[in-house]
Design an enzyme around this catalytic site. Structure first.
Site, PDB file in Angstrom:
ATOM      1  N   SER A 184       0.810  -1.090  -0.169  1.00  0.00           N
ATOM      2  CA  SER A 184       0.037   0.036   0.010  1.00  0.00           C
ATOM      3  C   SER A 184       0.752   1.418   0.222  1.00  0.00           C
ATOM      4  O   SER A 184       0.547   2.108  -0.775  1.00  0.00           O
ATOM      5  CB  SER A 184      -0.913  -0.202   1.336  1.00  0.00           C
ATOM      6  OG  SER A 184      -1.705  -1.118   1.273  1.00  0.00           O
ATOM      7  N   ALA A 200      -4.834  -0.790  -2.347  1.00  0.00           N
ATOM      8  CA  ALA A 200      -4.304  -0.236  -1.300  1.00  0.00           C
ATOM      9  C   ALA A 200      -5.070   0.019  -0.245  1.00  0.00           C
ATOM     10  O   ALA A 200      -6.093   0.557  -0.378  1.00  0.00           O
ATOM     11  CB  ALA A 200      -3.607   1.301  -1.564  1.00  0.00           C
ATOM     12  N   LYS A 201      -4.547  -0.482   1.093  1.00  0.00           N
ATOM     13  CA  LYS A 201      -5.642  -0.105   2.059  1.00  0.00           C
ATOM     14  C   LYS A 201      -5.315   1.147   2.693  1.00  0.00           C
ATOM     15  O   LYS A 201      -4.408   1.217   3.655  1.00  0.00           O
ATOM     16  CB  LYS A 201      -5.514  -1.287   3.336  1.00  0.00           C
ATOM     17  CG  LYS A 201      -6.239  -1.292   4.262  1.00  0.00           C
ATOM     18  CD  LYS A 201      -6.380  -2.406   5.092  1.00  0.00           C
ATOM     19  CE  LYS A 201      -7.171  -2.379   6.475  1.00  0.00           C
ATOM     20  NZ  LYS A 201      -8.635  -2.812   5.941  1.00  0.00           N
ATOM     21  N   ALA A 202      -5.843   2.309   2.196  1.00  0.00           N
ATOM     22  CA  ALA A 202      -5.433   3.463   2.452  1.00  0.00           C
ATOM     23  C   ALA A 202      -6.634   4.152   3.277  1.00  0.00           C
ATOM     24  O   ALA A 202      -7.843   4.035   3.036  1.00  0.00           O
ATOM     25  CB  ALA A 202      -5.078   4.446   1.268  1.00  0.00           C
ATOM     26  N   TYR A 214     -11.528   5.038   3.013  1.00  0.00           N
ATOM     27  CA  TYR A 214     -12.310   5.005   4.108  1.00  0.00           C
ATOM     28  C   TYR A 214     -13.314   6.029   4.343  1.00  0.00           C
ATOM     29  O   TYR A 214     -14.336   5.985   5.105  1.00  0.00           O
ATOM     30  CB  TYR A 214     -11.881   4.130   5.382  1.00  0.00           C
ATOM     31  CG  TYR A 214     -11.387   2.839   4.993  1.00  0.00           C
ATOM     32  CD1 TYR A 214     -12.104   2.053   5.382  1.00  0.00           C
ATOM     33  CD2 TYR A 214     -10.329   2.468   4.416  1.00  0.00           C
ATOM     34  CE1 TYR A 214     -11.763   0.438   5.304  1.00  0.00           C
ATOM     35  CE2 TYR A 214      -9.765   1.326   4.150  1.00  0.00           C
ATOM     36  CZ  TYR A 214     -10.623   0.236   4.727  1.00  0.00           C
ATOM     37  OH  TYR A 214     -10.351  -1.070   4.393  1.00  0.00           O
TER      38      TYR A 214
END
Length: 311
Positions: free
Chosen positions: A64, A155-157, A161
């Site tokens: 990420s 990507a866990k950005a 969220y």
């Protein structure tokens, strides 16, 4: 869910006090959402505790950061060691673990490249994420998931969220436990923070990565478990109405674990109870993470915490 504080947080290679883990209001991340993070669970085991798929989570954090041109000063292996260090220092297990890397205090403006990268790792007690034990009542959200050429779903950005918050708030305000988003083409994507699985005719279906879904670690684990159990697995794009005519449905995720869905848009799924395929995957998953079955996939990293904490 309210936070329960612990004694220490890991910051840039050192353990600091929880109350000292603070940043400046002019940090880049506050203004532009420039963060990547992970969510990991540590499970109580007979005689100890184990962190679930730690190496895979840290590898995804590194990926990420790479996508967002955010140079991390630590390898995935060093970050994995740091997770173990902070859990053992706090003596809290089972627990939830939150590693996060972000652009800190440096320059103002959209360009993040001259703002320093800060890395923190916290752990704390945390219970069930999707409320209720009888299955979740969910809805299809009016908010779509991000298009693949706008913000990268792999990507866990943190910025992604904001979309998830809209999905979750809308669902809760309308009396549902969670929302399911469609992608920009109208196909099923995922929940606000969960991957989606459906069962129809004995076949397990899930949305592929191309439908703007996160490459979930629990998702990957469920695919492995299902194939070992001899369940036919299909990854394909699915229309919304599959939710209404499927026999079973469930969410997966670090927070959600394996949570069956009772209804979608007030339409009951099957008989509303956890179906046989969901049950077999659910039970196998929890047997592995709780140590009642051998960790044959080497998914658990042991940590030396022997006093269970109620969550």
């Amino acid at each position: 869910m309210p936070l329960e504080t612990t004694a220490h947080i890991w910051h840039n290679g050192k353990l600091i006090r929880w109350e000292d883990a603070q940043i400046h209001v002019m940090s880049h991340v506050i203004h532009y959402g420039s963060s990547v993070f992970e969510g990991i669970r540590c499970y109580q085991q007979p005689g100890g505790a184990g962190v679930f798929r730690l190496q895979e989570h840290m590898a995804r954090l590194v990926d990420s950061a790479k996508i967002y041109r955010m140079p991390l000063p630590y390898t995935a292996e060093q970050l994995s060691d740091a997770v173990v260090d902070v859990i053992e220092a706090n003596g809290v297990a089972p627990c939830y673990i939150r590693p996060i890397a972000f652009r800190g205090y440096g320059e103002i403006g959209v360009n993040p490249l001259k703002s320093p990268v800060e890395v923190y790792i916290a752990n704390f007690p945390w219970g069930k994420y999707v409320p209720g034990d009888a299955g979740a009542d969910v809805c299809v959200s009016s908010w779509s998931r991000l298009a693949p050429n706008t913000m990268p779903s792999l990507a866990k950005a943190g910025a992604n969220y904001m979309n998830s918050q809209l999905i979750r708030m809308e669902a809760e305000i309308n009396g549902y436990s969670e929302g399911i988003a469609l992608d920009v083409n109208g196909y099923l994507s995922e929940g606000s923070g969960e991957n989606l699985f459906l069962v129809r005719g004995g076949v397990l279906y899930t949305t592929p990565l191309a439908n703007s879904v996160l490459n979930g670690i629990t998702r990957s684990s469920v695919l492995t478990i299902a194939k070992e159990l001899g369940i036919t697995v299909v990854e394909q794009a699915m229309p919304r109405e599959m939710l209404y005519i499927c026999d079973e449905a469930f969410f997966t995720g670090t927070a959600a674990e394996v949570t069956h869905l009772r209804s979608v848009d007030r339409i009951t799924i099957g008989d509303g109870k956890m179906g046989p395929i969901t049950r077999s995957i659910h039970d196998e998953f929890f047997a592995l993470v709780n140590g009642t079955k051998t960790d044959r996939f080497n998914w658990l990293t042991p940590v030396n915490v022997r006093v269970p904490v109620s969550v």
